[in-house]
Design a protein around this motif. Structure first.
Motif, PDB file in Angstrom:
ATOM      1  N   LEU A  94       0.800  -1.223   0.000  1.00 23.22           N
ATOM      2  CA  LEU A  94       0.000   0.000   0.000  1.00 23.22           C
ATOM      3  C   LEU A  94       0.832   1.273   0.000  1.00 23.22           C
ATOM      4  CD1 LEU A  94      -2.476  -1.218   2.719  1.00 23.22           C
ATOM      5  CD2 LEU A  94      -3.228  -0.425   0.475  1.00 23.22           C
ATOM      6  N   ASP A  95       0.572   2.129  -0.979  1.00 23.78           N
ATOM      7  CA  ASP A  95       1.061   3.496  -0.936  1.00 23.78           C
ATOM      8  C   ASP A  95       0.295   4.217   0.173  1.00 23.78           C
ATOM      9  OD1 ASP A  95       1.711   6.204  -1.428  1.00 23.78           O
ATOM     10  OD2 ASP A  95       1.872   5.867  -3.582  1.00 23.78           O
ATOM     11  N   ILE A  96       0.964   5.108   0.887  1.00 25.70           N
ATOM     12  CA  ILE A  96       0.343   5.791   2.019  1.00 25.70           C
ATOM     13  C   ILE A  96      -0.925   6.540   1.628  1.00 25.70           C
ATOM     14  CG2 ILE A  96       1.712   7.909   1.762  1.00 25.70           C
ATOM     15  CD1 ILE A  96       1.896   8.006   4.837  1.00 25.70           C
ATOM     16  N   ILE A  97      -1.026   6.991   0.375  1.00 26.11           N
ATOM     17  CA  ILE A  97      -2.181   7.783  -0.054  1.00 26.11           C
ATOM     18  C   ILE A  97      -3.421   6.936  -0.314  1.00 26.11           C
ATOM     19  CG2 ILE A  97      -0.802   9.667  -1.005  1.00 26.11           C
ATOM     20  CD1 ILE A  97      -1.128   8.395  -3.765  1.00 26.11           C
ATOM     21  N   TRP A  98      -3.277   5.614  -0.352  1.00 25.04           N
ATOM     22  CA  TRP A  98      -4.432   4.757  -0.653  1.00 25.04           C
ATOM     23  C   TRP A  98      -5.262   4.386   0.565  1.00 25.04           C
ATOM     24  CZ3 TRP A  98      -1.460   0.363  -3.648  1.00 25.04           C
ATOM     25  CH2 TRP A  98      -0.850   0.897  -4.795  1.00 25.04           C
ATOM     26  N   ILE A  99      -4.732   4.562   1.751  1.00 24.48           N
ATOM     27  CA  ILE A  99      -5.379   4.011   2.947  1.00 24.48           C
ATOM     28  C   ILE A  99      -6.841   4.438   3.076  1.00 24.48           C
ATOM     29  CG2 ILE A  99      -5.226   3.720   5.442  1.00 24.48           C
ATOM     30  CD1 ILE A  99      -2.847   2.572   3.838  1.00 24.48           C
ATOM     31  N   PRO A 100      -7.174   5.733   2.979  1.00 20.19           N
ATOM     32  CA  PRO A 100      -8.583   6.117   3.147  1.00 20.19           C
ATOM     33  C   PRO A 100      -9.502   5.452   2.123  1.00 20.19           C
ATOM     34  CG  PRO A 100      -7.169   8.037   3.323  1.00 20.19           C
ATOM     35  CD  PRO A 100      -6.305   6.916   2.830  1.00 20.19           C
ATOM     36  N   GLU A 101      -9.081   5.399   0.866  1.00 19.17           N
ATOM     37  CA  GLU A 101      -9.919   4.804  -0.180  1.00 19.17           C
ATOM     38  C   GLU A 101     -10.126   3.307   0.056  1.00 19.17           C
ATOM     39  OE1 GLU A 101      -9.904   3.851  -4.996  1.00 19.17           O
ATOM     40  OE2 GLU A 101      -8.184   4.842  -4.066  1.00 19.17           O
ATOM     41  N   PHE A 102      -9.044   2.566   0.264  1.00 17.18           N
ATOM     42  CA  PHE A 102      -9.151   1.124   0.431  1.00 17.18           C
ATOM     43  C   PHE A 102      -9.913   0.767   1.701  1.00 17.18           C
ATOM     44  CE2 PHE A 102      -6.011  -1.103  -2.514  1.00 17.18           C
ATOM     45  CZ  PHE A 102      -5.925  -0.036  -3.399  1.00 17.18           C
ATOM     46  N   ALA A 103      -9.711   1.536   2.760  1.00 18.09           N
ATOM     47  CA  ALA A 103     -10.417   1.269   4.016  1.00 18.09           C
ATOM     48  C   ALA A 103     -11.896   1.586   3.876  1.00 18.09           C
ATOM     49  CB  ALA A 103      -9.802   2.087   5.145  1.00 18.09           C
ATOM     50  N   ALA A 104     -12.226   2.712   3.252  1.00 12.31           N
ATOM     51  CA  ALA A 104     -13.624   3.113   3.085  1.00 12.31           C
ATOM     52  C   ALA A 104     -14.392   2.121   2.219  1.00 12.31           C
ATOM     53  CB  ALA A 104     -13.703   4.512   2.488  1.00 12.31           C
ATOM     54  N   LYS A 105     -13.710   1.482   1.293  1.00 15.62           N
ATOM     55  CA  LYS A 105     -14.351   0.496   0.416  1.00 15.62           C
ATOM     56  C   LYS A 105     -14.407  -0.898   1.041  1.00 15.62           C
ATOM     57  CE  LYS A 105     -13.359   2.802  -3.979  1.00 15.62           C
ATOM     58  NZ  LYS A 105     -12.636   2.762  -5.270  1.00 15.62           N
ATOM     59  N   GLY A 106     -13.894  -1.027   2.256  1.00 16.20           N
ATOM     60  CA  GLY A 106     -13.963  -2.311   2.951  1.00 16.20           C
ATOM     61  C   GLY A 106     -13.015  -3.356   2.405  1.00 16.20           C
ATOM     62  N   LEU A 107     -11.880  -2.930   1.851  1.00 17.96           N
ATOM     63  CA  LEU A 107     -10.955  -3.868   1.223  1.00 17.96           C
ATOM     64  C   LEU A 107      -9.862  -4.354   2.173  1.00 17.96           C
ATOM     65  CD1 LEU A 107     -10.441  -2.034  -2.202  1.00 17.96           C
ATOM     66  CD2 LEU A 107     -12.210  -3.696  -1.553  1.00 17.96           C
ATOM     67  N   LEU A 108      -9.701  -3.662   3.315  1.00 15.14           N
ATOM     68  CA  LEU A 108      -8.587  -3.953   4.207  1.00 15.14           C
ATOM     69  C   LEU A 108      -9.060  -4.490   5.562  1.00 15.14           C
ATOM     70  CD1 LEU A 108      -6.431  -0.744   3.635  1.00 15.14           C
ATOM     71  CD2 LEU A 108      -6.120  -2.987   2.571  1.00 15.14           C
ATOM     72  N   MET A 109      -8.288  -5.387   6.114  1.00 17.37           N
ATOM     73  CA  MET A 109      -8.530  -5.910   7.455  1.00 17.37           C
ATOM     74  C   MET A 109      -8.106  -4.869   8.486  1.00 17.37           C
ATOM     75  SD  MET A 109      -6.744  -9.313   9.053  1.00 17.37           S
ATOM     76  CE  MET A 109      -6.520  -9.525  10.820  1.00 17.37           C
ATOM     77  N   ASP A 110      -8.936  -4.654   9.491  1.00 17.11           N
ATOM     78  CA  ASP A 110      -8.608  -3.752  10.588  1.00 17.11           C
ATOM     79  C   ASP A 110      -7.562  -4.424  11.479  1.00 17.11           C
ATOM     80  OD1 ASP A 110      -8.501  -2.005  12.706  1.00 17.11           O
ATOM     81  OD2 ASP A 110     -10.574  -2.300  13.354  1.00 17.11           O
ATOM     82  N   LEU A 111      -6.401  -3.773  11.611  1.00 16.15           N
ATOM     83  CA  LEU A 111      -5.292  -4.344  12.377  1.00 16.15           C
ATOM     84  C   LEU A 111      -5.214  -3.809  13.804  1.00 16.15           C
ATOM     85  CD1 LEU A 111      -2.548  -3.996   9.590  1.00 16.15           C
ATOM     86  CD2 LEU A 111      -3.882  -6.044  10.145  1.00 16.15           C
ATOM     87  N   SER A 112      -6.159  -2.982  14.166  1.00 20.52           N
ATOM     88  CA  SER A 112      -6.086  -2.282  15.458  1.00 20.52           C
ATOM     89  C   SER A 112      -5.943  -3.222  16.645  1.00 20.52           C
ATOM     90  CB  SER A 112      -7.329  -1.406  15.649  1.00 20.52           C
ATOM     91  OG  SER A 112      -7.495  -0.509  14.574  1.00 20.52           O
ATOM     92  N   GLN A 113      -6.616  -4.357  16.609  1.00 22.74           N
ATOM     93  CA  GLN A 113      -6.556  -5.304  17.722  1.00 22.74           C
ATOM     94  C   GLN A 113      -5.484  -6.370  17.527  1.00 22.74           C
ATOM     95  OE1 GLN A 113      -8.439  -4.591  20.384  1.00 22.74           O
ATOM     96  NE2 GLN A 113      -9.144  -2.839  19.157  1.00 22.74           N
ATOM     97  N   GLU A 114      -4.791  -6.317  16.389  1.00 17.76           N
ATOM     98  CA  GLU A 114      -3.800  -7.342  16.081  1.00 17.76           C
ATOM     99  C   GLU A 114      -2.377  -6.878  16.380  1.00 17.76           C
ATOM    100  OE1 GLU A 114      -4.919 -10.189  15.304  1.00 17.76           O
ATOM    101  OE2 GLU A 114      -6.989  -9.634  14.848  1.00 17.76           O
ATOM    102  N   ILE A 115      -2.174  -5.574  16.405  1.00 14.21           N
ATOM    103  CA  ILE A 115      -0.842  -5.005  16.620  1.00 14.21           C
ATOM    104  C   ILE A 115      -0.872  -4.194  17.909  1.00 14.21           C
ATOM    105  CG2 ILE A 115       1.033  -3.676  15.604  1.00 14.21           C
ATOM    106  CD1 ILE A 115       0.188  -6.012  13.865  1.00 14.21           C
ATOM    107  N   SER A 116      -0.031  -4.550  18.854  1.00 16.27           N
ATOM    108  CA  SER A 116      -0.028  -3.872  20.151  1.00 16.27           C
ATOM    109  C   SER A 116       0.674  -2.510  20.067  1.00 16.27           C
ATOM    110  CB  SER A 116       0.676  -4.736  21.194  1.00 16.27           C
ATOM    111  OG  SER A 116       2.070  -4.787  20.928  1.00 16.27           O
ATOM    112  N   GLN A 117       0.420  -1.676  21.060  1.00 16.89           N
ATOM    113  CA  GLN A 117       1.082  -0.378  21.123  1.00 16.89           C
ATOM    114  C   GLN A 117       2.594  -0.550  21.294  1.00 16.89           C
ATOM    115  OE1 GLN A 117      -0.299   2.685  20.572  1.00 16.89           O
ATOM    116  NE2 GLN A 117      -2.037   1.414  19.991  1.00 16.89           N
TER     117      GLN A 117
END
Length: 420
Positions: A94-117
């Protein structure tokens, strides 16, 4: 003949061992294959990277394909191939500029609970923030980028010039050295229709005090934007810069710089190691500064690549292992630093190889990253970028005036984003 008798307990243990071995074989064979596609122009040794991963994870294969010679082309490959429920790719580069588009379209897995602080702590904060959308994490950063202005240090020293800090100084030095040496170009920038044109333009736009899309407003038809376009058009008209679309790839820009056909080149950090390689005719003869502006500020467009996981994959556990491996400190040190890519892990900025590569210029790189310009975070980013690219081409080729081009670009952008 003497008969052999086996203890029943021994036979039971042997049977259990056989079952366990068969179970392991069943669970790990055939191995799982993870697929992703990367740009064909990347300098990274993807084949050996995949082999290292497979050596540590023998039950997982990493199939890294190449496709598209720039960000736009790779974007289209992914967008056409994946949906929220179906994807031929498990990992997404992923290019950094794609994140909003790919996330909004439901194409990406949410990693928030998979990667610790704790796991995120070593990554550059800006790269992590650029990997989020609506407070959810969708990407782990691999390498960063920032726009830089390279110059022929030997030529500037010969004629008594310091590196430029402003647009007028850049023009003056370019034309002067061209006149005194007969060198073809003073200043080469990304003059073709692709995302690199936008990254370059927003540096100049910011340098003139303007903005593209910010706080619900579009600034393309403001005076600062017109000044930025006029500046770039002037470099073409005065033969300081090549005609629009004179060169078809980033590789060509670098080649012209290495062939001593340009005094200045606006590009990315990888140029430093390429231009200073053993076989480069300008090795040891170049320097770099942050992109100039009107007031001697540090300006550079932030870029960067990373890895996400396709929401539709059914191999998410294996993909997560690959994600962590590919973005690890060890892999970034081995595969990024020798090629001149900026790591996304802050610990590597004190690595001996990083210090050797950039020497006294490393603080400038770090300062540039900290003060870099971000492109707007929008689900409609690609459409907005295409609008800007198209109208910049019209203005820079003289098809229409800068005023007409930027007014049209602003109007289309406001319509796209539903801004009145």
């Amino acid at each position: 003949m003497k008969r052999l008798f086996f203890n029943p307990l021994f036979l039971s243990v042997l049977a259990i061992i056989q079952i366990v071995i068969l179970g392991i074989v069943f669970l790990t064979w055939p191995p799982v294959t993870l697929r992703l596609v990367v740009t064909s122009t990347s300098l990274i040794d993807w084949d050996n990277l995949a082999k290292e991963f497979e050596a540590k994870h023998p039950n997982i294969r990493l199939d890294i394909q190449t496709g598209g010679d720039n960000s736009d082309a790779l974007h289209d490959i992914y967008i056409k191939a994946i949906t929220p429920t179906s994807s031929p790719y498990d990992l997404i580069y992923l290019d950094i500029i794609w994140i909003p588009e790919f996330a909004a379209k439901g194409l990406l897995m949410d990693l928030s609970q998979e990667i610790s602080q704790t796991e995120l702590a070593d990554f550059n904060l800006g790269d992590i923030e650029g990997s989020r959308f609506q407070n959810k994490l969708y990407r782990l950063p691999f390498h960063g980028d920032i726009g830089l202005l390279y110059y022929r240090k030997d030529l500037l020293n010969k004629f008594g010039y310091q590196p430029p800090k402003t647009f007028p100084e850049l023009l003056e030095i370019s034309e002067s050295v061209q006149h005194k040496t007969g060198i073809t170009w003073g200043y080469i920038w990304q003059s073709r229709v692709y995302e690199g044109l936008v990254a370059m333009f927003i540096e100049v736009l910011k340098g003139y005090g303007g903005f593209w899309i910010e706080n619900g407003q579009v600034g393309l038809d403001r005076r600062e934007s017109l000044d930025a376009v006029r500046f770039l058009k002037m470099t073409i008209d005065r033969k300081i810069s090549p005609d629009f679309e004179r060169f078809s790839t980033d590789k060509k820009y670098l080649e012209k710089f290495q062939e001593s056909q340009a005094v200045f080149l606006r590009s990315w950090p990888y140029v430093w190691t390429q231009a200073n390689s053993i076989n480069s005719p300008i090795s040891g003869k170049i320097g770099f500064v942050s992109m100039v502006d009107l007031n001697n500020n540090v300006i550079g467009c932030r870029g960067g690549w990373g890895f996400g996981i396709a929401k539709a994959t059914n191999r998410d556990r294996e993909a997560l292992k690959a994600l962590k491996f590919l973005t690890s400190e060890e892999i970034q040190r081995k595969f990024l630093l020798p090629k001149g890519y900026l790591p996304s892990r802050t610990s590597l900025f004190t690595d001996p190889e990083m210090l050797t590569t950039y020497k006294q210029d490393l603080p400038q790189i770090i300062k540039g990253i900290e003060q870099s310009i971000l492109r707007p975070s929008l689900p409609q980013y690609q459409e907005a970028s295409n609008i800007l690219q198209r109208h910049l081409k019209d203005a820079l080729t003289g098809e229409v005036t800068p005023e007409a081009a930027m007014e049209a670009a602003a109007e289309e952008t406001r319509k796209l984003l539903q801004i009145k």
